[in-house]
Write a protein that holds these residues in place. Structure first.
Motif, mmCIF file in Angstrom:
data_model
loop_
_atom_site.group_PDB
_atom_site.id
_atom_site.type_symbol
_atom_site.label_atom_id
_atom_site.label_comp_id
_atom_site.label_asym_id
_atom_site.label_seq_id
_atom_site.Cartn_x
_atom_site.Cartn_y
_atom_site.Cartn_z
ATOM 1 N N SER A 135 0.829 -1.207 0.000
ATOM 2 C CA SER A 135 0.000 0.000 0.000
ATOM 3 C C SER A 135 0.859 1.251 0.000
ATOM 4 O O SER A 135 2.040 1.225 0.333
ATOM 5 C CB SER A 135 -0.932 -0.001 1.213
ATOM 6 N N HIS A 136 0.207 2.344 -0.398
ATOM 7 C CA HIS A 136 0.843 3.664 -0.386
ATOM 8 C C HIS A 136 -0.030 4.599 0.425
ATOM 9 O O HIS A 136 -1.178 4.857 0.075
ATOM 10 C CB HIS A 136 1.014 4.196 -1.811
ATOM 11 N N HIS A 138 -1.525 7.865 1.797
ATOM 12 C CA HIS A 138 -1.752 9.236 1.336
ATOM 13 C C HIS A 138 -2.096 10.086 2.558
ATOM 14 O O HIS A 138 -3.216 10.003 3.076
ATOM 15 C CB HIS A 138 -2.889 9.297 0.327
ATOM 16 N N SER A 155 3.263 6.920 8.504
ATOM 17 C CA SER A 155 4.068 6.760 7.297
ATOM 18 C C SER A 155 5.423 6.154 7.602
ATOM 19 O O SER A 155 5.992 5.445 6.759
ATOM 20 C CB SER A 155 4.238 8.115 6.602
ATOM 21 N N ASP A 159 6.620 2.983 5.672
ATOM 22 C CA ASP A 159 7.892 3.097 4.962
ATOM 23 C C ASP A 159 8.868 2.015 5.403
ATOM 24 O O ASP A 159 9.616 1.472 4.581
ATOM 25 C CB ASP A 159 8.489 4.487 5.207
ATOM 26 N N ALA A 162 7.748 -1.230 3.680
ATOM 27 C CA ALA A 162 7.912 -1.174 2.225
ATOM 28 C C ALA A 162 9.381 -1.246 1.822
ATOM 29 O O ALA A 162 9.721 -1.899 0.830
ATOM 30 C CB ALA A 162 7.272 0.098 1.680
ATOM 31 N N THR A 260 9.157 7.775 -7.539
ATOM 32 C CA THR A 260 8.164 7.886 -6.473
ATOM 33 C C THR A 260 6.914 7.094 -6.849
ATOM 34 O O THR A 260 6.737 6.672 -8.001
ATOM 35 C CB THR A 260 7.782 9.359 -6.230
ATOM 36 N N GLN A 261 6.058 6.905 -5.856
ATOM 37 C CA GLN A 261 4.796 6.201 -6.089
ATOM 38 C C GLN A 261 3.891 6.975 -7.040
ATOM 39 O O GLN A 261 3.177 6.383 -7.850
ATOM 40 C CB GLN A 261 4.094 5.964 -4.745
ATOM 41 N N THR A 262 3.938 8.303 -6.965
ATOM 42 C CA THR A 262 3.116 9.115 -7.851
ATOM 43 C C THR A 262 3.522 8.939 -9.302
ATOM 44 O O THR A 262 2.670 8.823 -10.193
ATOM 45 C CB THR A 262 3.219 10.594 -7.441
ATOM 46 N N ARG A 473 -4.216 -0.907 -1.548
ATOM 47 C CA ARG A 473 -3.043 -0.325 -2.200
ATOM 48 C C ARG A 473 -3.070 1.200 -2.133
ATOM 49 O O ARG A 473 -2.014 1.844 -2.231
ATOM 50 C CB ARG A 473 -3.000 -0.779 -3.657
#
Length: 546
Positions: A135-136, A138, A155, A159, A162, A260-262, A473
């Motif tokens: 997952s990310h 937000h 986070s 982090d 991950a 990055t995830q973005t 996610r």
């Protein structure tokens, strides 16, 4: 002081061993990542943690011991687990034990090197290691209520899990001195199809990059900068959409890894958007070429054009006389009416001249749907603009005259208020807006087409599919559910992921578009239309919409 221990639920049935993870001193939290089973050599464990720490840049250490005794706990095992605290020397040393089939766990901490050891309250938080790793999170906006600070603490936990992906690559089939239990300990999750796609994607991306570089070089050449090619490229929405899709292909075929995830989500959204766009275009193309639909469409076009021309001619003849009994400026009416009738005559002649080739043109235009539904819609918009060019000319001439008339009346009104009376102010003639309403209908049709194109281009389809199928996610936060609570036992909580709402997903991952339609409301468009300010309503070159 409250000590929070985040324990992976996949390790609840693991054999006895030691806990490895990361200690977050600023939060008084311990994130357990895996359990190392007996037997092991402490030197090898330290060496393995050092290698993982070098690869992941995460400070890993032995946090404590884990005891899972299905029978009564032996006294020798308890002493051995306590002695491990002197070998690995971590403060505090966490001891978690599960006795038999009991649903209550015991969790305690030891601080051998502290001069004044204090009893700490322990909260045991279970988390799904796989979901947290994939997952990310937000974080919410900083609203001043402390939510952003809490999100920053969460986070750090997300982090840690991950970035420890390398730790989860070791399963029970690895013949090594260390045996671990984590979410992939039964076998590394993988797919043969995915691995084959990874191997074939590299040469495919290199070939696509080479072809795109050639196309980009042609598009940037000086040939397209000369008139009339530069004029057509700047006015046709099809050219703009092709350039937009060319940029998308350059993004997804780039060999540069997403940092990055973005950036990763943006690449995935563009890729899925292209696939769905091409699939819809192929469906449209297959529908057009069945049962001779293109021939029927070509046969219908000429009668429709003749009918529209007849209606316009009747309207102009009515306006050239005395519409609704109003006395108009006859000389001006005759000049403008004949001018507009001549335009209609030229347009009908042009349509009949092209009638033998219309079916062939539509046949080749239908092939463009293989490039995507958005390209076909842009071509349709350009065709509508070309077929209604005479109406557009009527609008430009009439709107300019009407605009000059309004400006003249306003200047005379200012002159009257300040200096003298002007009798010309009393000669305001009535004006019919039928032509403007016809032009407004064309603008609305083109606007709906471009709104559909923008919707396909900007909608984050991959993110929405991910939210629908694997909502964890896209995490907006977490919630805690109480599992067990008893006096003398640690509080046991279950951490669950709250997914982003669909509106937040669209707002966060919406792709930028290069719209061919101005960013105005319909009320503003109508106002500009009747004031004669909307000269090129479907084209604002280079305007980027976020």
């Amino acid at each position: 002081m409250v000590l929070k221990v985040f324990f992976p639920s996949c390790c609840s049935s693991a054999d006895s061993g030691i806990l490895i993870g990361r200690w977050l001193s600023e939060q008084s939290s311990a994130v357990v990542l895996a359990v190392v089973h007996f037997p092991f050599i402490p030197v090898q464990v330290k060496q393995y943690l050092g290698e993982v720490q070098h690869l992941t840049k995460v400070s890993l250490s032995v946090l404590g011991s884990w005891s899972n005794s299905k029978q009564e706990k032996e006294e020798g095992l308890s002493e051995f687990l306590e002695d491990l605290g002197t070998i690995f020397s971590h403060e505090p040393w966490i001891q978690i034990s599960k006795e038999g089939d009991s649903k209550f766990w015991s969790c305690s901490t030891l601080q051998k090197h502290s001069s004044s050891p204090k009893e700490e309250e322990v909260i045991l938080v279970y988390y799904d290691q796989r979901k947290v790793m994939l997952s990310h999170l937000h974080p919410p906006l900083d609203t001043g209520d402390g939510r952003a600070e809490d999100a920053s603490k969460l986070s750090a936990i997300f982090d840690t899990v991950a970035r420890s992906r390398v730790l989860f690559m070791t399963d029970r089939y690895d013949e090594g001195p260390i045996k671990l239990t984590h979410w992939q300990s039964e076998g590394v999750e993988a797919s043969i199809i995915v691995e084959l796609l990874k191997q074939t994607s590299v040469p495919a991306c290199m070939l696509l990059t080479f072809l795109l570089s050639l196309v980009s070089g042609i598009c940037r050449s000086r040939v397209l900068k000369f008139w009339p090619l530069s004029f057509l490229w700047s006015k046709l929405s099809t050219c703009e959409q092709l350039g937009h899709r060319l940029q998308h292909l350059q993004v997804i075929s780039s060999n540069k890894k997403a940092q990055t995830q973005t950036q990763l989500m943006r690449k995935a959204n563009i890729f899925v958007s292209l696939l769905i766009d091409v699939a819809l275009g192929i469906l449209l193309m297959s529908w057009l070429y069945r049962k001779n639909r293109i021939g029927h469409l070509a046969d219908t076009l000429i009668p429709v054009a003749d009918h529209v021309a007849e209606e316009l001619q009747d309207l102009l003849q009515w306006l050239m006389g005395a519409p609704a009994g109003l006395k108009m400026n006859r000389a001006l009416d005759q000049v403008l009416g004949r001018f507009f009738l001549y335009h209609i005559h030229l347009w009908i002649s042009y349509i009949h001249l092209m009638s033998p080739f219309i079916e062939m043109i539509l046949w080749y235009v239908g092939l463009s749907a293989c490039l995507g539904l958005t390209v076909a819609l842009c071509i349709l918009s350009d065709i509508i603009a070309l077929l209604t060019f005479h109406i557009y000319c009527f609008y430009v001439y009439g709107a300019r005259l009407y605009c000059l008339k309004i400006y003249g009346l306003s200047s005379l009104w200012r002159l009257f208020r300040g200096k003298k009376w002007n009798v010309l102010r009393q000669r305001v003639d009535s004006c019919s807006y039928d032509l403007d309403q016809l032009r407004l209908l064309v603008v609305i049709v083109q606007g709906l087409i471009h709104l559909l194109v923008d919707l396909i281009d900007s909608l984050p389809l991959y993110s929405l599919i991910l939210r629908l199928c694997r909502s964890y996610r896209l995490a907006a936060g977490v919630k805690f559910r109480v599992l067990e609570q008893q006096d003398g036992k640690p509080l046991r909580l279950l951490m669950q992921i709250n997914p982003l709402s669909y509106g937040a997903v669209v707002q966060t991952y919406r792709l930028p578009t290069y719209s061919c339609y101005p960013k105005d409301s319909w009320a503003s468009l109508c106002k500009k239309l009747f004031l004669g300010e909307l000269i090129y309503p479907w084209k604002h070159k280079g305007e980027k919409q976020d």
